[in-house]
Scaffold this motif. Structure first.
Motif, short mmCIF file in Angstrom:
data_model
loop_
_atom_site.label_atom_id
_atom_site.label_comp_id
_atom_site.label_asym_id
_atom_site.label_seq_id
_atom_site.Cartn_x
_atom_site.Cartn_y
_atom_site.Cartn_z
N ARG A 205 -9.63 7.71 -5.82
CA ARG A 205 -10.87 6.99 -6.14
C ARG A 205 -11.79 7.84 -6.99
O ARG A 205 -12.45 7.34 -7.91
CB ARG A 205 -11.56 6.58 -4.84
CG ARG A 205 -10.88 5.40 -4.14
CD ARG A 205 -11.49 5.13 -2.78
NE ARG A 205 -10.86 3.96 -2.16
CZ ARG A 205 -11.00 3.64 -0.88
NH1 ARG A 205 -11.74 4.41 -0.08
NH2 ARG A 205 -10.39 2.56 -0.40
N LEU B 91 -4.19 5.11 -7.61
CA LEU B 91 -4.92 4.59 -6.45
C LEU B 91 -4.12 3.50 -5.76
O LEU B 91 -4.05 3.46 -4.52
CB LEU B 91 -6.29 4.06 -6.90
CG LEU B 91 -7.16 3.41 -5.81
CD1 LEU B 91 -7.43 4.40 -4.69
CD2 LEU B 91 -8.45 2.88 -6.41
N GLU B 92 -3.52 2.60 -6.54
CA GLU B 92 -2.70 1.55 -5.93
C GLU B 92 -1.54 2.15 -5.16
O GLU B 92 -1.21 1.71 -4.05
CB GLU B 92 -2.18 0.61 -7.03
CG GLU B 92 -3.28 -0.20 -7.71
CD GLU B 92 -2.74 -0.97 -8.90
OE1 GLU B 92 -1.50 -0.89 -9.16
OE2 GLU B 92 -3.52 -1.66 -9.56
N GLN C 296 -0.45 4.54 2.15
CA GLN C 296 -1.18 4.50 3.42
C GLN C 296 -0.69 3.35 4.29
O GLN C 296 -0.54 3.49 5.51
CB GLN C 296 -2.68 4.38 3.17
CG GLN C 296 -3.51 4.48 4.45
CD GLN C 296 -4.97 4.24 4.20
OE1 GLN C 296 -5.34 3.25 3.55
NE2 GLN C 296 -5.83 5.12 4.70
N HIS C 297 -0.44 2.20 3.66
CA HIS C 297 0.07 1.05 4.42
C HIS C 297 1.44 1.37 5.02
O HIS C 297 1.70 1.08 6.19
CB HIS C 297 0.16 -0.17 3.50
CG HIS C 297 0.82 -1.34 4.14
ND1 HIS C 297 0.20 -2.13 5.08
CD2 HIS C 297 2.08 -1.86 3.98
CE1 HIS C 297 1.03 -3.09 5.48
NE2 HIS C 297 2.17 -2.94 4.82
N ILE D 79 -6.02 8.76 -1.11
CA ILE D 79 -6.81 7.63 -1.59
C ILE D 79 -8.19 8.11 -2.04
O ILE D 79 -8.70 7.68 -3.09
CB ILE D 79 -6.93 6.56 -0.49
CG1 ILE D 79 -5.60 5.83 -0.31
CG2 ILE D 79 -8.02 5.55 -0.83
CD1 ILE D 79 -5.59 4.82 0.80
N ASP D 80 -8.79 9.02 -1.27
CA ASP D 80 -10.10 9.54 -1.66
C ASP D 80 -10.03 10.26 -3.01
O ASP D 80 -10.91 10.07 -3.87
CB ASP D 80 -10.61 10.49 -0.58
CG ASP D 80 -10.93 9.77 0.73
OD1 ASP D 80 -11.14 8.54 0.68
OD2 ASP D 80 -10.94 10.43 1.79
N GLU E 176 -2.81 3.64 -1.87
CA GLU E 176 -3.08 2.59 -0.87
C GLU E 176 -1.78 2.04 -0.29
O GLU E 176 -1.69 1.76 0.91
CB GLU E 176 -3.91 1.48 -1.50
CG GLU E 176 -5.33 1.92 -1.86
CD GLU E 176 -6.07 0.87 -2.65
OE1 GLU E 176 -5.40 -0.06 -3.18
OE2 GLU E 176 -7.32 0.96 -2.76
N GLN E 177 -0.77 1.89 -1.14
CA GLN E 177 0.53 1.43 -0.66
C GLN E 177 1.14 2.45 0.29
O GLN E 177 1.70 2.09 1.33
CB GLN E 177 1.47 1.18 -1.84
CG GLN E 177 2.79 0.54 -1.47
CD GLN E 177 2.69 -0.96 -1.35
OE1 GLN E 177 1.72 -1.49 -0.82
NE2 GLN E 177 3.71 -1.64 -1.82
N GLY F 69 -4.75 8.90 3.48
CA GLY F 69 -6.18 8.65 3.34
C GLY F 69 -6.85 9.65 2.41
O GLY F 69 -7.71 9.28 1.60
#
Length: 410
Positions: free
Chosen positions: A127, A168-169, A175-176, A123-124, A172-173, A120
């Motif tokens: 971004r 970023l992608e 994090q998933h 990701i921040d 996010e991956q 997380g």
């Protein structure tokens, strides 16, 4: 017998002809040489190296607890979707969960939870990087319209924005995947704490992401320990190229350097661009037994997956990193350029060529802008259309009579 004046004239004439024939017969012939013409065109200097492809994000599915693994039906190359059951594990636990096993499972849950939190935060940060790159691109595009910023700078800004979006992608991956591992670890702890149920206590292992099976490490049924790798999953559409360059060469290929992917097994070349140079180098022994300091350079593939055909993970390719490129410059074959005979070696190396002028070889000093395996970029000393001698031998000297070599000389 009296010789007339006319006879003397004929004698002198025949003697002169004979002397002329002898002089012609023994006179040195022009030396046949290979000739090339200086032309204008595009010059490129590159660093060539062998490399290999690699799936950017490779995920290993491992056993979250000890037990009996059912036979895995998947094989290398099979497609899986996120959440699909890829393996089944029956926990082999004693009626009472021992403290050591419970501590290991609890530690896995806590580690997975920490990975979710770290993903997380990543990701921040990603971004923020995307927002900064987008603002920089917008500002430089406005300045470029007024010609305060070069087009090359705008292109670099676009590449920086694309890299930030890819970061970023990836975040996010991650994090998933971290969330998936957390759920798997928590379910494994729950199964270990509740051993009742007999042989139907099957624990399903699910794919963390969509992709293809890259490797099946444990295909047969059998007992496996906690943490045993079972299979690898990755997305073949999201690949990169890894090249191990000499550290001196890697400094010439900063992020953003264009790269051509050659000898990959398909038609033509693939387009690539350097994304990152790893910060740590390593020692590698060359084929000649020489120790070399090399560093891994990560290259993004710019062509769509359909263009790459069946190119897979770990394939061998050739890369050509373009470190210097200029259009409309004067170039000659690199074999025509050699160190100037009068160079003392005290300062910068002086170079020269033999130019063909009035049937003679003339030593001409030149300044080079660069050279590669085929051509040399001439900055000063020659003009377009000048003819130069390619690979001049030791017998070629300044002022020597020469002529272009023809088929009869070969």
């Amino acid at each position: 017998m009296r010789i007339t004046r006319r006879g003397w004239g004929w004698g002198i004439g025949l003697g002169a002809v004979a002397l002329g024939l002898l002089a012609w017969a023994f006179a040195p012939r022009p030396l046949p040489v290979e000739i090339a013409t200086a032309t204008t065109g595009r010059f490129e200097a590159s660093i060539d190296e062998e490399a290999r492809t690699r799936v950017r994000d490779r995920y290993v599915v491992s056993a979250p607890l000890s037990g009996r693994l059912a036979r895995i039906a998947l094989r290398e190359g099979d497609a899986v979707a996120a959440g699909d059951v890829v393996a089944t594990l029956t926990p082999a636990l004693s009626p009472m969960l021992d403290a050591r096993t419970e501590a290991e499972l609890r530690a896995r849950v806590e580690a997975a939870d920490a990975l979710v939190a770290r993903a997380g935060e990543r990701i921040d940060r990603a971004r923020v990087s995307v927002a900064q790159a987008r603002n920089t691109l917008r500002r430089d595009e406005a300045l470029a319209r007024d010609r305060f910023v070069s087009a090359n700078q705008v292109e670099n800004d676009r590449l920086a924005l694309r890299a930030a979006e890819r970061e970023l992608e990836g975040a996010e991956q991650d994090q998933h995947v971290a969330g998936h591992e957390f759920e798997q670890a928590r379910a494994a702890l729950s199964a270990a704490r509740n051993p009742e149920g007999g042989s139907d206590r099957a624990f399903a292992l699910r794919a963390p992401v969509s992709g293809r099976v890259l490797r099946v490490a444990q295909a047969s049924e059998g007992m496996v320990a906690l943490g045993t790798p079972l299979l690898d999953i990755g997305d073949l559409a999201d690949m990169e190229v890894v090249a191990e360059l000499l550290t001196t060469d890697a400094l010439k290929t900063p992020p953003g350097t264009p790269v051509r992917i050659e000898r990959w097994g398909g038609e033509g070349t693939l387009a690539g661009r350097v994304r990152r140079i790893e910060p740590a180098a390593f020692t590698k022994i060359s084929a000649l037994g020489v120790e070399e300091q090399r560093v891994r350079v990560l290259i993004d593939l710019l062509d769509p997956p359909a263009r790459r055909g069946a190119l897979g993970d770990g394939y061998r390719v050739g890369v050509r990193a373009i470190v210097q490129a200029r259009d409309g410059v004067l170039v000659v074959p690199v074999g025509a350029v050699f160190p100037h005979p009068g160079d003392t070696g005290d300062g910068p190396a002086r170079m020269a060529v033999f130019a063909l002028r009035d049937g003679r070889a003339r030593l001409v000093p030149v300044d080079l802008g660069g050279r590669n395996g085929r051509e040399a970029w001439i900055v000063k000393g020659l003009a377009r259309g000048d003819r130069v001698i390619v690979y001049p031998g030791d017998d070629v000297v300044d002022g020597l009579r020469v002529r272009p070599r023809d088929a009869a000389d070969r």
